[in-house]
Motif scaffolding. Structure first.
Motif, PDB file in Angstrom:
ATOM      1  N   ARG A 127       0.856  -1.193   0.000  1.00  0.00           N
ATOM      2  CA  ARG A 127       0.000   0.000   0.000  1.00  0.00           C
ATOM      3  C   ARG A 127       0.897   1.251   0.000  1.00  0.00           C
ATOM      4  O   ARG A 127       0.628   2.211  -0.715  1.00  0.00           O
ATOM      5  CB  ARG A 127      -0.894  -0.050   1.250  1.00  0.00           C
ATOM      6  CG  ARG A 127      -1.749   1.131   1.464  1.00  0.00           C
ATOM      7  CD  ARG A 127      -3.125   0.892   0.878  1.00  0.00           C
ATOM      8  NE  ARG A 127      -3.969   2.069   1.070  1.00  0.00           N
ATOM      9  CZ  ARG A 127      -4.945   2.384   0.295  1.00  0.00           C
ATOM     10  NH1 ARG A 127      -5.239   1.633  -0.743  1.00  0.00           N
ATOM     11  NH2 ARG A 127      -5.676   3.447   0.523  1.00  0.00           N
ATOM     12  N   VAL A 128       1.964   1.196   0.812  1.00  0.00           N
ATOM     13  CA  VAL A 128       2.882   2.349   0.908  1.00  0.00           C
ATOM     14  C   VAL A 128       3.674   2.496  -0.396  1.00  0.00           C
ATOM     15  O   VAL A 128       3.830   3.605  -0.924  1.00  0.00           O
ATOM     16  CB  VAL A 128       3.837   2.170   2.118  1.00  0.00           C
ATOM     17  CG1 VAL A 128       4.907   3.255   2.134  1.00  0.00           C
ATOM     18  CG2 VAL A 128       3.044   2.192   3.411  1.00  0.00           C
ATOM     19  N   LEU A 129       4.173   1.383  -0.914  1.00  0.00           N
ATOM     20  CA  LEU A 129       4.996   1.442  -2.131  1.00  0.00           C
ATOM     21  C   LEU A 129       4.162   1.802  -3.364  1.00  0.00           C
ATOM     22  O   LEU A 129       4.646   2.427  -4.304  1.00  0.00           O
ATOM     23  CB  LEU A 129       5.690   0.101  -2.377  1.00  0.00           C
ATOM     24  CG  LEU A 129       6.732  -0.337  -1.347  1.00  0.00           C
ATOM     25  CD1 LEU A 129       7.246  -1.740  -1.664  1.00  0.00           C
ATOM     26  CD2 LEU A 129       7.898   0.641  -1.315  1.00  0.00           C
ATOM     27  N   GLY A 130       2.921   1.357  -3.355  1.00  0.00           N
ATOM     28  CA  GLY A 130       2.044   1.596  -4.514  1.00  0.00           C
ATOM     29  C   GLY A 130       2.263   0.542  -5.583  1.00  0.00           C
ATOM     30  O   GLY A 130       3.380   0.043  -5.753  1.00  0.00           O
ATOM     31  N   PRO A 131       1.191   0.184  -6.299  1.00  0.00           N
ATOM     32  CA  PRO A 131       1.333  -0.853  -7.330  1.00  0.00           C
ATOM     33  C   PRO A 131       2.091  -0.333  -8.550  1.00  0.00           C
ATOM     34  O   PRO A 131       2.111   0.875  -8.799  1.00  0.00           O
ATOM     35  CB  PRO A 131      -0.113  -1.207  -7.675  1.00  0.00           C
ATOM     36  CG  PRO A 131      -0.884   0.021  -7.354  1.00  0.00           C
ATOM     37  CD  PRO A 131      -0.175   0.719  -6.231  1.00  0.00           C
TER      38      PRO A 131
END
Lengths: 188, 213
Positions: free
Chosen positions: B45-49
């Protein structure tokens, strides 16, 4: 020694021991001993100190008894611990033997080789040791004149091997100091 | 000698106290998996897809790599819990899982060789991928180590190895969804190499903590 007990009994005893039953625990440990010895004899036939390994196994069993699952047979759990202790023991023995070889080489190097090599007879070599404390003299006599190993000397004099090494090192240091003083007087 | 053993037994029996029995490896594994999956989800969620995720998800290579990484991580973690209980490593399920992990390791190794053979030129600057892999892998690794410490990981090399594979596998799995680079050299240098280093570090730490058990 207790007669061999069925494994299901051992598992039940261990389960009670996990609950804090001291009597069941003592019975379980007694029942384990012959099993451990039989395993060690079968899988580690050259093991000299099987009694020590068996006792170390019991101590490990005590420490990790919470990992025993009463739903499963006790033998694989117990014998895996015995195997680990035996391998660990053999590794320690090997390391100790390597260190002893290094120590013996160091002791030989630290000796007064020219003094002993130059001595023309046993009596002449013994004369070099006059004045040393008795135990240091006996150790050096056995090692440098009779050619005995540290282990043999330890057995002969009833000392531990490390004590023999300490006595030999102290004796050699005194002999070296004595020789330096003699050389100093001769050259001075 | 029998006298010494008898007195040892008496002493140990006199010290015995009730102990809290260790839960089964599978139960402990499921607890770890739940906590780790939650952590990985937060990390993602933090890194992002990755921007091309929907496109990549249809690719057989992506699906195969993702499946292999997930299998390796899950099987290795279960093995770590099994190895930490004496006498479990000889069981049929454990042997099968060991073969599965070894097989995935062999396939990955072959894949890396193919990547190495096809890659040309220096790698891009993808150090952030290595950092992300390490950050994602670290928490599951520490959690796994703490959970295994309560058991008895007598076989510390094996246990450290599968601990490393499980947590580095989760890190690599997260990168599958976060990094869109398909460059072979990038995957080799910034994804695979730190994964291997992480596994090696896990074995070293396992030796340091559990060698004297």
């Amino acid at each position: 020694m207790t007669a061999a007990r069925p494994m299901s009994d051992l598992g039940a005893l261990l389960e009670r021991a996990q609950g804090g039953d001291a009597q069941a625990y003592a019975e379980a440990l007694r029942a384990m001993l012959p099993l451990i010895h039989a395993y060690l004899a079968g899988h580690f036939p050259g093991l000299r100190d099987a009694d020590d390994v068996a006792q170390e196994t019991l101590i490990t069993v005590h420490r990790i008894r919470h990992t025993y699952d009463p739903q499963r047979p006790a033998a694989p759990w117990l014998l895996a611990i015995a195997r680990h202790r035996a391998l660990d023991y053999l590794r320690r023995r090997r390391r100790l033997a390597e260190r002893e070889i290094q120590d013996e080489a160091a002791i030989s190097r630290s000796a007064a080789p020219d003094g002993f090599a130059a001595a023309e007879s046993r009596e002449a070599a013994l004369a070099l040791l006059v004045g040393l404390p008795e135990r240091e003299r006996k150790v050096i006599e056995a090692m440098k004149i009779d050619g005995a190993s540290v282990k043999d000397v330890a057995g002969r004099l009833g000392l531990s091997e490390s004590h023999v090494k300490v006595l030999a090192s102290r004796g050699y240091a005194k002999l070296r100091r004595r020789r330096r003083e003699r050389h100093g007087r001769e050259s001075g | 000698m029998a006298g010494k053993a008898d007195s040892l037994i008496e002493q140990l029996a006199s010290e015995v106290k009730p102990v809290r029995r260790l839960a089964s490896p599978t139960v402990r594994f499921l607890r770890w998996l739940g906590a780790s999956a939650l952590y990985v989800a937060v990390c993602l969620r933090v890194l992002g897809p990755r921007p091309d995720l929907s496109e990549a998800a249809g690719s057989p290579a992506f699906l195969a790599a993702t499946l292999l990484l997930a299998l390796a991580a899950v099987a290795s973690a279960w093995l770590a819990f099994c190895f930490s209980v004496p006498g479990r490593s000889g069981e049929r399920g454990v042997r099968l899982a060991s073969r599965l992990v070894a097989g995935i390791g062999a396939v990955s190794f072959l894949g890396l060789i193919v990547l190495l053979a096809t890659s040309l030129g220096p790698p891009d600057h993808g150090w952030k991928c290595s950092l992300h892999l390490a950050l994602v892998a670290l928490v599951p690794a520490v959690l796994l180590g703490l959970m295994l410490r309560r058991a008895a990981p007598l076989q510390w090399v094996r246990t450290g190895l599968v601990l490393g594979v499980a947590s580095a596998g989760l890190g690599a799995l997260a990168l599958q969804f976060a990094c869109c680079s398909g460059d072979a050299m990038h995957l080799l240098v910034w994804h695979a190499l730190p994964g291997f280093l992480f596994v090696a570090l896990a074995v070293v730490v396992a030796g340091w903590r559990w060698r004297r058990l």
